[in-house]
Design a protein around this motif. Structure first.
Motif, mmCIF file in Angstrom:
data_model
loop_
_atom_site.group_PDB
_atom_site.id
_atom_site.type_symbol
_atom_site.label_atom_id
_atom_site.label_comp_id
_atom_site.label_asym_id
_atom_site.label_seq_id
_atom_site.Cartn_x
_atom_site.Cartn_y
_atom_site.Cartn_z
ATOM 1 N N VAL A 4 -4.116 -3.855 -0.732
ATOM 2 C CA VAL A 4 -5.166 -2.967 -1.225
ATOM 3 C C VAL A 4 -6.276 -2.863 -0.184
ATOM 4 C CG1 VAL A 4 -6.888 -2.621 -3.032
ATOM 5 C CG2 VAL A 4 -4.594 -3.364 -3.640
ATOM 6 N N ASN A 169 -5.932 2.869 -5.776
ATOM 7 C CA ASN A 169 -4.833 2.447 -6.651
ATOM 8 C C ASN A 169 -3.624 3.371 -6.504
ATOM 9 O OD1 ASN A 169 -6.206 0.254 -7.687
ATOM 10 N ND2 ASN A 169 -7.021 1.392 -9.423
ATOM 11 N N SER A 172 -2.006 2.787 -3.150
ATOM 12 C CA SER A 172 -1.362 1.477 -3.155
ATOM 13 C C SER A 172 -0.046 1.507 -3.931
ATOM 14 C CB SER A 172 -2.321 0.453 -3.749
ATOM 15 O OG SER A 172 -1.727 -0.813 -3.770
#
Length: 183
Positions: A4, A169, A172
């Motif tokens: 991340v 997010n 990722s």
């Protein structure tokens, strides 16, 4: 989490070097809030990174995870700069309606992070299908997600933190392996 962290550095740098970024003050505040690792110049500084006997700092990609490595951060900055140039070209392909629809979703505080990420994913995939196919699909999706982030934050800078986190997010979950291959 190293993976991340890679997405954070990539998106932050993309936004930082993009043209037409009207939310630089809010962007820099992401660092002071600890949302983005502190970047100074081209490198992410961390006094805890060990100096190895060969003179290099410790850290590398390990199982696809970024382990503190200023060289990898520099590579990410170069990649982000190149993607920002592509993003500036794709910017005009994104209709204001797509941005406004996403802004409305981000403003809806009743939506969960997963729901907003799904809306972002659907918007990116729809835009990617409309693009000429001369660009690698994963690259197009990565650039579109980051350009959407910029356009949403330009429309409503107060949404930067939420849209930044959602985009990290999304990247990722959907494009991490692609980023690892680029690095």
């Amino acid at each position: 989490n190293g993976s991340v962290r890679m997405e954070h550095v990539l998106l932050y740098t993309f936004l930082e070097v993009s043209s037409d970024c009207n939310f630089r003050e809010q962007l820099h505040s992401l660092q002071s809030q600890g949302i983005v690792p502190f970047l100074k110049g081209s490198y992410c500084y961390d006094d805890e990174v060990e100096l190895q006997t060969d003179g290099n700092r410790s850290g590398h990609l390990q199982n696809g995870e970024l382990v503190h490595d200023p060289e990898v951060n520099e590579i990410l900055r170069i990649i982000a700069t190149q993607l920002a140039e592509i993003g500036d070209q794709l910017d005009k392909e994104i209709k204001p309606r797509a941005v406004n629809d996403l802004v409305q979703h981000f403003l809806n505080e009743n939506l969960s992070g997963e729901e907003i990420t799904r809306y972002m994913s659907e918007a990116v995939e729809g835009l990617a299908r409309a693009l000429p196919s001369d660009m690698e699909q994963e690259k197009a999706m990565l650039v579109l997600a980051m350009v959407l982030t910029k356009k949403i934050a330009n429309t409503m800078p107060s949404l930067l933190q939420r849209v930044f986190s959602t985009t990290v997010n999304y990247i990722s979950q959907q494009l991490h392996n692609y980023i690892v291959r680029m690095v």
